[in-house]
Write an enzyme that holds these catalytic residues in place. Structure first.
Site, PDB file in Angstrom:
ATOM      1  N   GLU A   1     -65.027  -9.467  19.580  1.00 34.03           N
ATOM      2  CA  GLU A   1     -63.678  -9.122  20.512  1.00 34.03           C
ATOM      3  C   GLU A   1     -63.933  -7.842  21.441  1.00 34.03           C
ATOM      4  O   GLU A   1     -62.898  -7.398  21.898  1.00 34.03           O
ATOM      5  CB  GLU A   1     -62.570  -8.963  19.328  1.00 34.03           C
ATOM      6  CG  GLU A   1     -62.994  -8.213  18.299  1.00 34.03           C
ATOM      7  CD  GLU A   1     -62.071  -8.215  17.019  1.00 34.03           C
ATOM      8  OE1 GLU A   1     -60.870  -8.407  17.294  1.00 34.03           O
ATOM      9  OE2 GLU A   1     -62.436  -7.967  15.977  1.00 34.03           O
TER      10      GLU A   1
ATOM     11  N   LYS B   1     -46.164 -38.391  47.906  1.00 32.91           N
ATOM     12  CA  LYS B   1     -45.321 -39.035  48.556  1.00 32.91           C
ATOM     13  C   LYS B   1     -45.746 -39.664  49.892  1.00 32.91           C
ATOM     14  O   LYS B   1     -45.863 -41.000  49.975  1.00 32.91           O
ATOM     15  CB  LYS B   1     -44.111 -38.570  49.065  1.00 32.91           C
ATOM     16  CG  LYS B   1     -43.047 -39.277  49.517  1.00 32.91           C
ATOM     17  CD  LYS B   1     -41.510 -38.483  49.776  1.00 32.91           C
ATOM     18  CE  LYS B   1     -41.027 -38.089  48.419  1.00 32.91           C
ATOM     19  NZ  LYS B   1     -39.973 -37.132  48.639  1.00 32.91           N
TER      20      LYS B   1
ATOM     21  N   HIS C   1     -30.965 -35.185  37.907  1.00 30.47           N
ATOM     22  CA  HIS C   1     -31.733 -33.818  37.841  1.00 30.47           C
ATOM     23  C   HIS C   1     -32.050 -33.204  36.648  1.00 30.47           C
ATOM     24  O   HIS C   1     -33.264 -32.996  36.061  1.00 30.47           O
ATOM     25  CB  HIS C   1     -31.088 -32.763  38.756  1.00 30.47           C
ATOM     26  CG  HIS C   1     -31.817 -31.599  38.650  1.00 30.47           C
ATOM     27  ND1 HIS C   1     -31.486 -30.281  37.820  1.00 30.47           N
ATOM     28  CD2 HIS C   1     -32.938 -31.192  39.431  1.00 30.47           C
ATOM     29  CE1 HIS C   1     -32.341 -29.514  38.180  1.00 30.47           C
ATOM     30  NE2 HIS C   1     -33.613 -30.004  39.103  1.00 30.47           N
TER      31      HIS C   1
ATOM     32  N   ARG D   1     -44.480 -43.179  42.668  1.00 32.13           N
ATOM     33  CA  ARG D   1     -45.387 -41.967  42.094  1.00 32.13           C
ATOM     34  C   ARG D   1     -45.659 -42.185  40.354  1.00 32.13           C
ATOM     35  O   ARG D   1     -44.878 -42.978  39.861  1.00 32.13           O
ATOM     36  CB  ARG D   1     -44.829 -40.387  42.356  1.00 32.13           C
ATOM     37  CG  ARG D   1     -43.386 -40.290  41.536  1.00 32.13           C
ATOM     38  CD  ARG D   1     -42.713 -38.861  42.017  1.00 32.13           C
ATOM     39  NE  ARG D   1     -41.215 -38.868  41.677  1.00 32.13           N
ATOM     40  CZ  ARG D   1     -40.513 -37.820  42.184  1.00 32.13           C
ATOM     41  NH1 ARG D   1     -41.076 -37.228  42.774  1.00 32.13           N
ATOM     42  NH2 ARG D   1     -39.455 -38.043  41.616  1.00 32.13           N
TER      43      ARG D   1
ATOM     44  N   ARG E   1     -38.313 -35.552  54.547  1.00 29.94           N
ATOM     45  CA  ARG E   1     -38.581 -35.306  53.153  1.00 29.94           C
ATOM     46  C   ARG E   1     -39.908 -34.409  52.917  1.00 29.94           C
ATOM     47  O   ARG E   1     -40.822 -34.618  53.400  1.00 29.94           O
ATOM     48  CB  ARG E   1     -38.354 -36.411  52.221  1.00 29.94           C
ATOM     49  CG  ARG E   1     -37.040 -37.188  52.725  1.00 29.94           C
ATOM     50  CD  ARG E   1     -36.912 -38.374  51.233  1.00 29.94           C
ATOM     51  NE  ARG E   1     -38.007 -39.404  51.521  1.00 29.94           N
ATOM     52  CZ  ARG E   1     -38.074 -40.453  50.482  1.00 29.94           C
ATOM     53  NH1 ARG E   1     -37.155 -40.205  49.568  1.00 29.94           N
ATOM     54  NH2 ARG E   1     -38.817 -41.305  50.709  1.00 29.94           N
TER      55      ARG E   1
ATOM     56  N   GLY F   1     -36.615 -32.402  43.251  1.00 30.12           N
ATOM     57  CA  GLY F   1     -35.680 -31.721  43.371  1.00 30.12           C
ATOM     58  C   GLY F   1     -35.872 -30.234  43.712  1.00 30.12           C
ATOM     59  O   GLY F   1     -35.054 -29.593  43.979  1.00 30.12           O
TER      60      GLY F   1
ATOM     61  N   TYR G   1     -66.345 -25.038  17.453  1.00 35.21           N
ATOM     62  CA  TYR G   1     -64.915 -25.308  16.876  1.00 35.21           C
ATOM     63  C   TYR G   1     -64.138 -24.569  17.701  1.00 35.21           C
ATOM     64  O   TYR G   1     -64.466 -23.336  18.181  1.00 35.21           O
ATOM     65  CB  TYR G   1     -64.792 -25.311  15.328  1.00 35.21           C
ATOM     66  CG  TYR G   1     -64.959 -23.737  14.872  1.00 35.21           C
ATOM     67  CD1 TYR G   1     -63.887 -23.045  14.822  1.00 35.21           C
ATOM     68  CD2 TYR G   1     -66.414 -23.198  14.628  1.00 35.21           C
ATOM     69  CE1 TYR G   1     -63.991 -21.534  14.349  1.00 35.21           C
ATOM     70  CE2 TYR G   1     -66.325 -21.935  13.773  1.00 35.21           C
ATOM     71  CZ  TYR G   1     -65.168 -21.137  13.962  1.00 35.21           C
ATOM     72  OH  TYR G   1     -65.324 -19.944  13.452  1.00 35.21           O
TER      73      TYR G   1
ATOM     74  N   ASN H   1     -57.946 -12.630  21.774  1.00 36.68           N
ATOM     75  CA  ASN H   1     -56.792 -11.848  21.856  1.00 36.68           C
ATOM     76  C   ASN H   1     -57.044 -10.380  22.122  1.00 36.68           C
ATOM     77  O   ASN H   1     -56.837  -9.780  23.410  1.00 36.68           O
ATOM     78  CB  ASN H   1     -55.853 -11.850  20.447  1.00 36.68           C
ATOM     79  CG  ASN H   1     -55.290 -13.150  20.345  1.00 36.68           C
ATOM     80  OD1 ASN H   1     -55.533 -14.242  21.266  1.00 36.68           O
ATOM     81  ND2 ASN H   1     -54.813 -13.407  18.992  1.00 36.68           N
TER      82      ASN H   1
ATOM     83  N   CYS I   1     -60.973 -18.000  17.615  1.00 39.83           N
ATOM     84  CA  CYS I   1     -60.158 -18.002  16.702  1.00 39.83           C
ATOM     85  C   CYS I   1     -58.739 -17.203  17.373  1.00 39.83           C
ATOM     86  O   CYS I   1     -57.691 -17.149  16.890  1.00 39.83           O
ATOM     87  CB  CYS I   1     -60.285 -17.516  15.312  1.00 39.83           C
ATOM     88  SG  CYS I   1     -60.929 -15.853  15.476  1.00 39.83           S
TER      89      CYS I   1
ATOM     90  N   SER J   1     -67.346 -15.721  15.791  1.00 43.33           N
ATOM     91  CA  SER J   1     -65.742 -16.218  16.166  1.00 43.33           C
ATOM     92  C   SER J   1     -65.243 -15.247  17.161  1.00 43.33           C
ATOM     93  O   SER J   1     -65.145 -14.054  16.837  1.00 43.33           O
ATOM     94  CB  SER J   1     -64.879 -16.398  14.866  1.00 43.33           C
ATOM     95  OG  SER J   1     -63.804 -16.936  15.212  1.00 43.33           O
TER      96      SER J   1
ATOM     97  N   MET K   1     -37.800 -29.003  46.421  1.00 44.92           N
ATOM     98  CA  MET K   1     -37.753 -28.783  47.673  1.00 44.92           C
ATOM     99  C   MET K   1     -36.651 -29.454  48.514  1.00 44.92           C
ATOM    100  O   MET K   1     -36.074 -30.325  47.817  1.00 44.92           O
ATOM    101  CB  MET K   1     -39.256 -29.026  48.257  1.00 44.92           C
ATOM    102  CG  MET K   1     -40.198 -28.207  47.817  1.00 44.92           C
ATOM    103  SD  MET K   1     -42.240 -28.238  48.288  1.00 44.92           S
ATOM    104  CE  MET K   1     -42.317 -29.649  47.368  1.00 44.92           C
TER     105      MET K   1
END
Length: 889
Positions: free
Chosen positions: A755, A26, A465, A349, A96, A105, A861, A778, A841, A774, A107
């Site tokens: 992994e 701002k 809002h 903005r 502000r 909205g 990839y 996870n 993957c 690969s 703050m």
């Protein structure tokens, strides 16, 4: 001396648009607008560095800040010819927030600061309008009392509603000066009763109280939640902007409004926004009064557009719109005030927009020559594409209309009605689909809005809002459905003589603004128009290929529709749970010897072969990475006693034998137990059957289509070279047998999933027996952190909330830890085998930040879920262009 304060306006601009890290968005844009000659009321910005110091020093300000504020305030006084605290010609200011990232909205704001029992008379005399002066004073007490003094907002609303009821007034604008005086006295009594102190009369004390409150709001719960949802670092802090007030509530030649240089929902190149005559800014965004459209063509019967009500100011605003787009080269979200027919700019903005609007704006601006194609690619947040990749209402589906409101945020959603944000969050956490229904939303509802599938409000406009936040989150939203009546106490939603209760199902169409009773059928999305254009440009710019994780024909077809260039992970264990084959799987597990296991696997072979035939047909000519069986065998056995007995009968076994075998297979920590390649070594016949099914299926499709698939056989959970050598030899032996029998061959590769930390650290050794790696990030995340993905939900949210972790490492890759192992494995693997193919993957293959890391490491990839394929394509293009999504707009 550190400069804590930067002035703007009245020909003295110390900031620029590129100083948003220091001045916030701002403050930087106010200085920029003033510097290009737009009408900006003078003011000053207290930097984000003060926010950092404020929290580092027990919420105390730097010692030399007060003197700099005093000097900047004097500059405003000189520019406008008013004095702060002067009883006859008082200067009033707004205070502000303004972080570098837009947080609409979240703050706090205080307007009309500087009013007290004395200066209100000076404002009345100077303006010639006592009603306006007392209205401004009551607004100030209400905002300051709520934001700074902590008085609950509804305490003030009760007094105002009581006075309106006594006077028979419907709108606030119906009240006269004497009415507002009564409201002010009531407000002051509430403040003293709630706080034990009179409302502060010293303007300097008011100013520092407001500055402290705005800095304090950086850590309020709604701001913290918003930052967490939008991945905005807490250490960025907020700036504070103090600006001379201009008034939209002085009479019929005054107004306030919010507008967008293009439609934020659709992206149409049309001026779009709302305004209110004789109002202040919070009236528009809070939905307290129903705003009117800017343009005549948008006005409905009974509405008066700004183009008609204030034609001169509107014409000036249209010129500002054009100038701002040409200057910023992006769609702008603008706040303005008209005081006595004179236009003032209060903010600009980069506007928040839906994914559809984002793409259309980027593509059209590129065609207009405002930006180039590469910039267009950079403009669209890949994660936002999720909004476009999920079902919409089927036009042919039957439906019962309940009501209609404004199409505030596109998309369709169906779920149970809930009336509070807390309930939305708790029910969504249990896996329920919910629609949050509110009279109007406020920033305190942010957590429920995020949890809900869609949002419905009875008040508010397209810039309320609810509308702004829903568009930013990608949630469908219908706002301002005035025909609906919400009763929080009775937990009901009513319209046209029909009443729905909490828990009843409704469907929202955010594109039309319609609300339907019950669930409405939906259809799959298609990629066309601007979406297809942007994806085409992205594909031209990216280096990495994008594959999909898929093991069913539907998943594979969806992936191809969204542009997948093969399958990067086919989890074969998912196929084993099919009702037609789970019996054979369990028979294999219960067998006492290899002969029994092989007999059961023979029953499985045709099913498994057909699985691969279907995938290979869809992916003809493209690589298909098939992971051989990974989970421990006990996962395929029944768990409850009743199910155990039922399966025993089917298999011709006694229950005790079943129970004993389940106990033999049970493991204390199955994730690190007898699974992956360990199963293939212990029971080689399992991997042999799967390899046979792969090769026979591939040969069949090659003969059928003339387009040979490219099987990539992946061995899971390899931690040592010898494990891969043993399983690779098994597969190669099967390939030789199948090819000799068929009298023809095809190309295939064998690789492994990296992994485990040991696999990453010894990748140079393992690479000797691998054609590709690969990364299964996870499981790697689990083993690197030493935590279970299934159990981490109990504490990970708290870790993220208090800053132990920046984000969930299962959602976005932990670059410092997991990423370090990926980099080590990539470097060591390629050093040992320069042609080694590398991909990823895990779920991270669809996360834009993780994809940027994969580009930096040089992977060939990424592979992700089918619906994330377009996200990955765009993210890969941005990574190639060296772009990280700018979270500051």
């Amino acid at each position: 001396m550190i400069q804590w304060v930067y002035s703007f306006g009245a020909g003295h601009n110390e900031g620029r648009a590129d100083m948003r890290d220091l001045l916030g968005g701002k403050g930087a844009n106010l200085a920029e607008m003033a510097s290009i000659g737009l009408p900006v009321p003078p003011g000053f910005t207290i930097t984000t560095e003060v926010c950092t110091a404020f929290y580092a020093n027990g919420r105390k300000f730097p010692e030399d800040l007060e003197a700099q504020v005093r000097q900047a305030l004097a500059r405003i006084e000189q520019a406008v010819g008013l004095r702060f605290g002067d009883p006859t010609k008082p200067l009033l200011v707004s205070v502000r927030s303004g972080a570098r990232a837009s947080m609409p909205g979240m703050m706090d704001t205080v307007l009309n600061l500087g009013l007290n029992d004395t200066t209100v008379a000076g404002l009345a005399a100077g303006s010639g309008d006592a009603r306006f002066a007392w209205d401004s004073y009551r607004r100030f007490i209400q905002m300051y009392g709520s934001v700074v003094l902590g008085v609950e907002h509804h305490r003030f609303e009760e007094i105002l509603e009581h006075v309106k009821l006594e006077r028979g007034a419907i709108e606030d604008t119906d009240l006269a000066a004497r009415d507002w005086q009564r409201v002010v006295e009531g407000y002051k009594e509430v403040v003293e009763r709630e706080t034990g102190k009179p409302f502060p009369q010293d303007p300097q004390a008011q100013l520092w109280g407001a500055i402290g409150a705005v800095f304090g709001s950086w850590m309020n719960p709604r701001a913290v939640t918003y930052r967490r949802l939008h991945e905005i670092p807490a250490q960025w802090g907020t700036a504070v902007n103090v600006q001379a007030m201009v008034f939209g509530n002085m009479g019929p030649d005054c107004a306030t409004g919010v507008c967008f240089t293009r439609d934020p929902s659709t992206g149409e190149n049309a001026f779009y926004g709302e305004f209110l005559v004789n109002a202040q800014g919070e009236d528009v965004v809070a939905g307290i009064r129903t705003p009117q459209p800017l343009r005549r063509e948008r006005a409905k019967p009974g509405e008066t557009s700004m183009e008609e009500a204030l034609p001169d100011a509107f014409a000036e605003l249209v010129a500002v719109r054009e100038r701002l787009e040409q200057h910023y080269h992006d769609m702008q979200d603008i706040e303005f005030t008209v005081q006595q027919n004179r236009l003032y700019m209060l903010q600009t903005r980069n506007g928040k927009r839906t994914a559809a609007a984002s793409m259309r704006i980027a593509v059209e601006m590129a065609r207009e020559g405002l930006i180039d194609r590469q910039e267009a690619i950079k403009r669209v947040n890949p994660a936002a594409l999720d909004q476009l990749l999920h079902p919409m209402l089927d036009p042919a589906a039957p439906r019962r209309l309940l009501s209609k409101g404004l199409p505030a945020s596109p998309g369709a959603a169906c779920g149970a009605v809930v009336f509070s944000a807390d309930e939305a969050e708790s029910r969504a956490a249990r896996g329920e689909a919910v629609i949050l229904v509110r009279i109007e939303t406020s920033p305190e509802d942010i957590h429920g809005m995020h949890a809900a599938r869609g949002i419905l409000t009875t008040r508010g406009g397209m810039t309320s809002h609810a509308a702004v936040v829903a568009r930013g989150m990608g949630r469908p939203c219908v706002a301002g459905a005035g025909g609906l009546s919400v009763n929080y106490g009775a937990q009901t939603l009513s319209a046209g003589g029909q009443t729905l209760y909490a828990g009843d199902t409704i469907t929202l169409d955010g594109a039309s603004g319609e609300v339907f009773i019950g669930s409405v059928a939906m259809i799959e999305p298609t990629m066309s128009g601007d979406f297809a254009t942007l994806m085409e440009w992205a594909d031209e710019s990216r280096r990495m290929r994008v594959r999909a994780n898929a093991e069913t024909p539907l998943d594979a077809e969806t992936a191809r529709k969204f542009g997948a260039e093969g399958i990067g992970l086919c989890r074969t264990e998912h196929m084993f749970f099919d009702p037609e084959r789970i019996g054979a799987v369990r028979q294999m597990i219960m067998a006492h010897d290899e002969t029994g296991r092989r007999a059961a696997l023979e029953r499985l072979l045709p099913f498994q072969r057909q699985d691969f035939v279907e995938l290979f047909r869809i992916m003809a000519g493209l690589p298909v990475t098939i992971r051989l069986l990974d989970p421990p065998l006990h996962e395929f056995l029944p768990h409850g006693e009743a199910e155990l007995a039922e399966v025993a009968v089917v298999l011709g076994q006694d229950v005790e034998s079943m129970r004993r075998r389940a106990a033999e297979l049970a493991e204390a920590n199955p994730m690190l137990g007898h699974r992956g390649c360990r199963l293939g070594i212990s029971y080689p016949e399992i991997y042999e059957m799967q390899a046979r099914a792969i090769f026979e299926g591939a040969l069949a499709v090659a003969e059928e289509t003339g387009n040979a698939p490219i099987p990539e056989i992946m061995i899971p959970l390899v931690g040592m070279l010898r494990e891969l050598e043993i399983t690779r030899a098994q597969i190669e032996a099967v390939a030789k047998q199948v090819f000799e029998k068929a009298g023809r061959t095809l190309d295939y590769t064998i690789g492994t999933m990296i992994e485990l930390p040991r696999a990453a650290l010894t990748a140079d050794s393992i690479a000797r027996a691998a054609d590709f790696f690969s990364f299964g990030t996870n499981d790697m995340t689990q083993t690197v952190f030493g935590l279970s993905r299934d159990d981490a939900g109990k504490f990970l949210p708290h870790y993220i909330e208090i800053g132990v972790l920046p984000k969930d490492p299962f959602v976005s890759m932990d670059i410092e830890g997991v990423g370090a192992l990926v980099r080590i494995a990539a470097e060591k693997g390629r050093a040992a085998k320069p042609g080694l193919k590398l991909g990823i993957c895990g779920e991270h293959g669809g996360d834009p930040a993780s994809i940027a890391f994969c580009e930096a490491v040089g992977l060939e990839y990424v592979s992700c879920s089918p619906y994330r394929v377009p996200v990955a394509r765009l993210a890969a293009a941005q990574a190639s262009l060296g772009t990280a999504i700018d979270r500051t707009s």
